[in-house]
Scaffold this motif. Structure first.
Motif, PDB file in Angstrom:
ATOM      1  N   MET A 170      33.842  60.133  83.273  1.00  0.00           N
ATOM      2  CA  MET A 170      33.565  58.949  84.094  1.00  0.00           C
ATOM      3  C   MET A 170      32.116  58.488  83.980  1.00  0.00           C
ATOM      4  O   MET A 170      31.817  57.300  84.167  1.00  0.00           O
ATOM      5  N   GLN A 171      31.202  59.398  83.666  1.00  0.00           N
ATOM      6  CA  GLN A 171      29.782  59.027  83.597  1.00  0.00           C
ATOM      7  C   GLN A 171      29.488  58.068  82.445  1.00  0.00           C
ATOM      8  O   GLN A 171      28.422  57.483  82.386  1.00  0.00           O
ATOM      9  N   GLU A 172      30.446  57.931  81.501  1.00  0.00           N
ATOM     10  CA  GLU A 172      30.243  57.027  80.373  1.00  0.00           C
ATOM     11  C   GLU A 172      31.134  55.796  80.453  1.00  0.00           C
ATOM     12  O   GLU A 172      31.183  54.988  79.520  1.00  0.00           O
ATOM     13  N   GLY A 173      31.872  55.654  81.548  1.00  0.00           N
ATOM     14  CA  GLY A 173      32.629  54.438  81.811  1.00  0.00           C
ATOM     15  C   GLY A 173      33.542  54.012  80.680  1.00  0.00           C
ATOM     16  O   GLY A 173      34.271  54.811  80.100  1.00  0.00           O
ATOM     17  N   LEU A 174      33.479  52.710  80.330  1.00  0.00           N
ATOM     18  CA  LEU A 174      34.354  52.162  79.295  1.00  0.00           C
ATOM     19  C   LEU A 174      34.094  52.784  77.932  1.00  0.00           C
ATOM     20  O   LEU A 174      34.997  52.853  77.094  1.00  0.00           O
ATOM     21  N   LEU A 175      32.872  53.228  77.694  1.00  0.00           N
ATOM     22  CA  LEU A 175      32.577  53.874  76.412  1.00  0.00           C
ATOM     23  C   LEU A 175      33.424  55.126  76.230  1.00  0.00           C
ATOM     24  O   LEU A 175      33.804  55.475  75.118  1.00  0.00           O
ATOM     25  N   SER A 176      33.714  55.793  77.332  1.00  0.00           N
ATOM     26  CA  SER A 176      34.589  56.960  77.275  1.00  0.00           C
ATOM     27  C   SER A 176      36.038  56.546  77.056  1.00  0.00           C
ATOM     28  O   SER A 176      36.741  57.111  76.207  1.00  0.00           O
ATOM     29  N   LEU A 177      36.499  55.547  77.791  1.00  0.00           N
ATOM     30  CA  LEU A 177      37.885  55.086  77.641  1.00  0.00           C
ATOM     31  C   LEU A 177      38.156  54.539  76.243  1.00  0.00           C
ATOM     32  O   LEU A 177      39.269  54.659  75.722  1.00  0.00           O
ATOM     33  N   MET A 178      37.143  53.956  75.626  1.00  0.00           N
ATOM     34  CA  MET A 178      37.310  53.422  74.267  1.00  0.00           C
ATOM     35  C   MET A 178      37.656  54.504  73.250  1.00  0.00           C
ATOM     36  O   MET A 178      38.238  54.217  72.196  1.00  0.00           O
ATOM     37  N   GLN A 179      37.326  55.744  73.566  1.00  0.00           N
ATOM     38  CA  GLN A 179      37.602  56.833  72.624  1.00  0.00           C
ATOM     39  C   GLN A 179      39.102  57.075  72.461  1.00  0.00           C
ATOM     40  O   GLN A 179      39.538  57.637  71.451  1.00  0.00           O
ATOM     41  N   MET A 180      39.903  56.656  73.432  1.00  0.00           N
ATOM     42  CA  MET A 180      41.355  56.781  73.305  1.00  0.00           C
ATOM     43  C   MET A 180      41.841  55.958  72.120  1.00  0.00           C
ATOM     44  O   MET A 180      42.608  56.442  71.279  1.00  0.00           O
ATOM     45  N   ALA A 181      41.395  54.705  72.041  1.00  0.00           N
ATOM     46  CA  ALA A 181      41.787  53.836  70.927  1.00  0.00           C
ATOM     47  C   ALA A 181      41.150  54.292  69.618  1.00  0.00           C
ATOM     48  O   ALA A 181      41.795  54.265  68.551  1.00  0.00           O
ATOM     49  N   LYS A 182      39.908  54.726  69.709  1.00  0.00           N
ATOM     50  CA  LYS A 182      39.186  55.134  68.500  1.00  0.00           C
ATOM     51  C   LYS A 182      39.828  56.348  67.847  1.00  0.00           C
ATOM     52  O   LYS A 182      40.065  56.366  66.628  1.00  0.00           O
ATOM     53  N   THR A 183      40.130  57.380  68.640  1.00  0.00           N
ATOM     54  CA  THR A 183      40.749  58.583  68.069  1.00  0.00           C
ATOM     55  C   THR A 183      42.176  58.294  67.608  1.00  0.00           C
ATOM     56  O   THR A 183      42.630  58.840  66.593  1.00  0.00           O
ATOM     57  N   SER A 184      42.891  57.435  68.334  1.00  0.00           N
ATOM     58  CA  SER A 184      44.256  57.087  67.944  1.00  0.00           C
ATOM     59  C   SER A 184      44.268  56.379  66.593  1.00  0.00           C
ATOM     60  O   SER A 184      45.154  56.615  65.761  1.00  0.00           O
ATOM     61  N   ALA A 185      43.305  55.503  66.374  1.00  0.00           N
ATOM     62  CA  ALA A 185      43.208  54.819  65.081  1.00  0.00           C
ATOM     63  C   ALA A 185      42.911  55.806  63.959  1.00  0.00           C
ATOM     64  O   ALA A 185      43.442  55.683  62.849  1.00  0.00           O
ATOM     65  N   ALA A 186      42.088  56.809  64.251  1.00  0.00           N
ATOM     66  CA  ALA A 186      41.778  57.827  63.247  1.00  0.00           C
ATOM     67  C   ALA A 186      43.013  58.649  62.908  1.00  0.00           C
ATOM     68  O   ALA A 186      43.250  58.997  61.736  1.00  0.00           O
ATOM     69  N   VAL A 187      43.815  58.987  63.929  1.00  0.00           N
ATOM     70  CA  VAL A 187      45.066  59.711  63.682  1.00  0.00           C
ATOM     71  C   VAL A 187      45.993  58.871  62.806  1.00  0.00           C
ATOM     72  O   VAL A 187      46.636  59.387  61.880  1.00  0.00           O
ATOM     73  N   LYS A 188      46.058  57.575  63.074  1.00  0.00           N
ATOM     74  CA  LYS A 188      46.903  56.676  62.284  1.00  0.00           C
ATOM     75  C   LYS A 188      46.466  56.637  60.830  1.00  0.00           C
ATOM     76  O   LYS A 188      47.307  56.665  59.915  1.00  0.00           O
ATOM     77  N   ARG A 189      45.164  56.596  60.587  1.00  0.00           N
ATOM     78  CA  ARG A 189      44.667  56.569  59.207  1.00  0.00           C
ATOM     79  C   ARG A 189      44.983  57.875  58.482  1.00  0.00           C
ATOM     80  O   ARG A 189      45.055  57.907  57.251  1.00  0.00           O
ATOM     81  N   HIS A 190      45.181  58.930  59.243  1.00  0.00           N
ATOM     82  CA  HIS A 190      45.498  60.244  58.670  1.00  0.00           C
ATOM     83  C   HIS A 190      46.996  60.386  58.389  1.00  0.00           C
ATOM     84  O   HIS A 190      47.440  61.393  57.849  1.00  0.00           O
ATOM     85  N   ALA A 191      47.779  59.385  58.754  1.00  0.00           N
ATOM     86  CA  ALA A 191      49.232  59.440  58.595  1.00  0.00           C
ATOM     87  C   ALA A 191      49.612  59.766  57.152  1.00  0.00           C
ATOM     88  O   ALA A 191      49.010  59.258  56.202  1.00  0.00           O
ATOM     89  N   GLY A 192      50.627  60.627  57.014  1.00  0.00           N
ATOM     90  CA  GLY A 192      51.032  61.112  55.701  1.00  0.00           C
ATOM     91  C   GLY A 192      50.520  62.505  55.428  1.00  0.00           C
ATOM     92  O   GLY A 192      51.053  63.222  54.570  1.00  0.00           O
ATOM     93  N   LEU A 193      49.481  62.889  56.154  1.00  0.00           N
ATOM     94  CA  LEU A 193      48.974  64.256  56.128  1.00  0.00           C
ATOM     95  C   LEU A 193      49.342  64.918  57.459  1.00  0.00           C
ATOM     96  O   LEU A 193      49.478  64.258  58.480  1.00  0.00           O
TER      97      LEU A 193
END
Length: 284
Positions: A170-193
């Motif tokens: 919570m101390q990082e507000g929206l910057l913390s919540l943005m990591q949900m989308a950021k990590t999800s996109a990274a998982v998607k790019r890893h698709a196939g592995l």
């Protein structure tokens, strides 16, 4: 780091349990009370069994203890250890809290990332640290996990992740919540592995709502809490009593959200077989 540094607790935060600190008796070695069977278990017995009580209760484990247990001896090479949380919103007291937690947990952030072999099978590995603000996900945690997935794509490697978290920081507000989308996109790019997630107690909040539940194979430890909102919040919102065992890994398995529950002592063998079976590639 010497083996003893992994196995000997330096302070209460490093003991790896969900109950109170072990009690030093007048005679004999320290013991820890199990919240499940309520018996006092000698610490030496717990360390020898990777912090699993004879009754099957899984105490919490520090990230580097888990790496010691899972990765082949001497194979783990840490990556991105220089990525650390800052105080981007100038949240009052956050900087001091971070420094205190770093000293107490002996970690610079709430996740440890690297490359290793498990049963001689190469993989990328990330392990959340519950004793660093309960594994909460801030911008540095999201960046480390995202960069690890990008490394895995570059070198065509599978990823194994051990999750534990109370949610977004919570101390990082929206910057913390943005990591949900950021990590999800990274998982998607890893698709196939191949990506395997192992959910440990507790895996909740934004971590559950992102990379923890996006793996090709989702495993969990016995008795782990797995969910998004807390049970009390859900009850207060719905005005309904929740069923017994709600949000335990067993309940989640029964309702089809994870693939299997694997006790800690069998995890290395199980992960080795999965890595061999898929040869680093995801199911298609």
């Amino acid at each position: 780091m010497a083996l003893l540094n992994f196995l000997k607790p330096k302070n209460q935060l490093e003991e790896g349990g969900r109950s109170s600190a072990p009690v030093q008796r007048d005679a004999g070695e320290p013991e820890k009370n199990c919240p499940n069977c309520h018996k006092d278990i000698p610490l030496s017995r717990l360390w020898a069994s990777d912090l699993v009580c004879p009754c099957g209760y899984h105490f919490r484990m520090k990230a580097r203890q888990r790496i010691q247990m899972i990765a082949d001896k001497g194979s783990f090479h840490e990556l991105y250890s220089n990525m650390k949380a800052d105080n981007p919103l100038n949240f009052p007291g956050y900087k001091d809290k971070i420094e205190t937690v770093r000293v107490a947990s002996s970690e610079s952030e709430a996740v440890v990332c690297g490359a290793a072999t498990i049963g001689k099978q190469k993989c990328c590995l990330f392990v959340k640290e519950s004793y660093f603000m309960m594994g909460s996900m801030g911008s540095a945690v999201g960046e480390k996990i995202t960069t690890l997935f990008e490394y895995a794509v570059q070198y065509r490697m599978p990823v194994i992740g051990f999750t534990v978290s109370g949610g977004a920081r919570m101390q990082e507000g929206l910057l913390s919540l943005m990591q949900m989308a950021k990590t999800s996109a990274a998982v998607k790019r890893h698709a196939g592995l191949l990506y395997i997630a192992v959910l440990t107690d507790p895996t909740t909040g934004g971590v559950t709502a992102s990379f923890a539940m996006e793996a090709d194979i989702i495993l969990a430890e016995p008795g782990a809490t797995v969910g998004f909102a807390g049970a009390r919040v859900i009850e207060q919102t719905t005005k309904k009593a929740l069923p017994e065992g709600f949000q335990t890994s067993e309940f989640v398995l029964e309702h089809g959200f994870i693939d299997s529950i694997i006790p800690r002592l069998g995890q290395k063998k199980y992960l080795t077989e999965l890595l061999k079976m898929h040869d680093g590639r995801a199911m298609v």
